[in-house]
Write an enzyme that holds these catalytic residues in place. Structure first.
Site, PDB file in Angstrom:
ATOM      1  CE  LYS A 271      27.983 -26.060  -5.122  1.00  0.00           C
ATOM      2  NZ  LYS A 271      26.789 -26.716  -4.675  1.00  0.00           N
TER       3      LYS A 271
ATOM      4  CB  SER B  37      21.637 -28.057  -9.289  1.00  0.00           C
ATOM      5  OG  SER B  37      20.773 -28.135  -8.165  1.00  0.00           O
TER       6      SER B  37
ATOM      7  CD  GLU C  88      33.128 -22.139  -0.439  1.00  0.00           C
ATOM      8  OE1 GLU C  88      34.327 -21.899  -0.640  1.00  0.00           O
ATOM      9  OE2 GLU C  88      32.312 -22.308  -1.370  1.00  0.00           O
TER      10      GLU C  88
HETATM   11  C1  PLP Z   1      25.672 -26.223  -3.961  1.00  0.00           C
HETATM   12  C2  PLP Z   1      24.440 -26.607  -4.624  1.00  0.00           C
HETATM   13  C3  PLP Z   1      23.494 -25.647  -5.052  1.00  0.00           C
HETATM   14  C4  PLP Z   1      23.615 -24.184  -4.760  1.00  0.00           C
HETATM   15  O1  PLP Z   1      24.759 -23.552  -5.231  1.00  0.00           O
HETATM   16  P1  PLP Z   1      24.741 -22.623  -6.495  1.00  0.00           P
HETATM   17  O2  PLP Z   1      26.096 -22.041  -6.515  1.00  0.00           O
HETATM   18  O3  PLP Z   1      23.674 -21.597  -6.275  1.00  0.00           O
HETATM   19  O4  PLP Z   1      24.454 -23.476  -7.667  1.00  0.00           O
HETATM   20  C5  PLP Z   1      22.392 -26.071  -5.752  1.00  0.00           C
HETATM   21  N1  PLP Z   1      22.186 -27.384  -5.993  1.00  0.00           N
HETATM   22  C6  PLP Z   1      23.045 -28.343  -5.571  1.00  0.00           C
HETATM   23  C7  PLP Z   1      22.749 -29.761  -5.865  1.00  0.00           C
HETATM   24  C8  PLP Z   1      24.198 -27.979  -4.873  1.00  0.00           C
HETATM   25  O5  PLP Z   1      25.032 -28.934  -4.462  1.00  0.00           O
END
Ligand code: PLP
Length: 393
Positions: A91, A379, A113
């Site tokens: 993010k 992620s 948000e």
């Molecule tokens: C917010 C988040 C997601 C999901 O959001 P996307 O916009 O689909 O990437 C996935 N993994 C993590 C660790 C997140 O914080």
């Protein structure tokens, strides 16, 4: 091959996208649309942004060959370690980019948000760094299940405002943020945390996250001598980490794309967030896409064990990949994600975010050949999910 990467000038990816906003937001959205590419492509912007990504975020993140996991699944698994970024997820790539953009647009007040709190923490972090006021909307339910991130946002100086309508999760937080933006349009920039919202947000966020696949390309070239893997896999909430992971591969025919959605308790359970399986064409949060809704267009409350995937829509970039069958979509249940989270922890010593665990679970759903190269976007890290993990130990 068709161009899947960028929308047309009205913000459409195939039949999905566009900008459906109330009249009071027209000027803001029009200003963004007119200026965003010129600003972010400028040398001045890129110099500052690239310096922050390298020295503040800690990029490039490693592309890690997961030997034990590869052995177990009899294929070549590489993990793109977005969990090692400052603040613990992908993010921050977007938050820093958009805060820089907001400064160039002369905005002093930032709203955002957040679901899991990762986008809120990333935005609060970027605002602390750049000395901007920061207000974060977060569903009441998410505030309860992501307490450590709420604390971090507060310590970083952000004001966290609970969203108390609907399911009190991510979509309700987006509604509150949009409402705030309408009331404060001239002073405020809204930093959307995923590839959702009215054009140009999906493209803007995808561009900031595209650094993920840009790095995968040169890293794979270094490690295995070719830029393209056979598969890239990512979880999809709104779809920003997936858009970043797919971006530089989406127009490369020989790279297969896999998206993992949150199946919750299962597709037939009434408690799910698997949008492409359960949704239909609709408009949510300013863009035309696939939406989980009733026959008369009421949004169905989603459910996922992971707050970051608990969203009843999907970005138009991904809706188009789905409709065109360019990407293969899997629905991963809460239990399957938990199992994969524990498996990664035990085999590789890496505790993933619950969201990322959905992408890992694809290894159990699909058979890959021994010599195929499979890149999975990790992620985020699991610190924020420790309470859930310990409950399921
Ligand atoms: C917010 C988040 C997601 C999901 O959001 P996307 O916009 O689909 O990437 C996935 N993994 C993590 C660790 C997140 O914080």
């Amino acid at each position: 091959m068709k161009n899947y990467k960028n929308p047309d000038e009205n913000g459409y990816y195939g039949e999905f996208g566009g900008a459906f906003v109330p009249e009071m937001l027209y000027p803001n959205v029009a200003e963004l649309k007119q200026k965003y590419i010129e600003i972010i492509d400028s040398e001045e912007f890129q110099t500052e942004f690239q310096d922050l990504l390298k020295n503040y975020v800690g990029r490039a993140t490693p592309l890690y060959f997961a030997k034990n996991l590869s052995e177990k699944y009899q294929t070549q698994v590489y993990l793109k370690r977005e969990d090692l970024n400052h603040t613990g997820a992908h993010k921050i790539n977007n938050a820093l980019g958009q805060v820089l953009l907001a400064k160039k647009l002369g905005k002093k007040r930032i709203i955002a948000e957040t679901g899991a709190g990762q986008h809120g923490v990333a935005t609060a972090t970027a605002c602390a760094l750049m000395n901007l006021e920061c207000i974060v909307y977060m569903g009441e339910v998410d505030i309860a299940r992501q307490a450590p991130n709420v604390g971090r946002m507060k310590m970083l100086g952000a004001t966290v405002i609970p969203a108390t309508s609907g399911s009190k999760t991510l979509k309700d937080a987006v509604n509150e943020a949009l409402r705030d933006w309408i009331n404060n349009a001239t002073t405020t920039h809204y930093i959307i945390g995923s590839v959702v919202g009215p054009h140009p947000f999906p493209d803007l966020v995808a561009r900031f996250q595209s650094v993920i696949s840009e790095e995968i390309k040169w890293q794979l070239k270094e490690i295995i001598g070719r830029e393209n893997p056979d598969y890239v896999i990512a979880c999809v909430g709104g779809g920003s980490n997936a858009a970043g992971t797919f971006y530089h591969f989406v127009n490369e025919e020989n790279v297969k794309l896999i998206a993992a959605e949150a199946g919750g308790f299962g597709l037939d359970s009434g408690k799910s967030a698997a949008t492409t399986f359960l949704g239909t064409l609709g408009i949510l949060h300013g863009s035309k896409s696939i939406v989980m809704q009733t026959e008369d267009g009421q949004v169905i409350e989603p459910h996922s064990i992971s707050a970051g995937l608990d969203y009843p829509g999907i970005g138009p970039f991904h809706a188009n990949l789905f409709a065109a069958k360019r990407a293969e979509f899997f629905s991963i249940t809460d239990d399957e994600a938990l199992k994969s989270a524990f498996e990664l922890t035990n085999t590789e010593g890496i505790i993933p975010a619950l969201e990322s665990a959905h992408a890992l679970a694809v290894l159990d759903k699909k058979k890959f050949a021994k010599d195929e190269v499979v890149v999975i976007c990790l992620s985020g890290r699991g610190d924020k999910d420790m309470e859930t993990y310990l409950q399921n130990l």
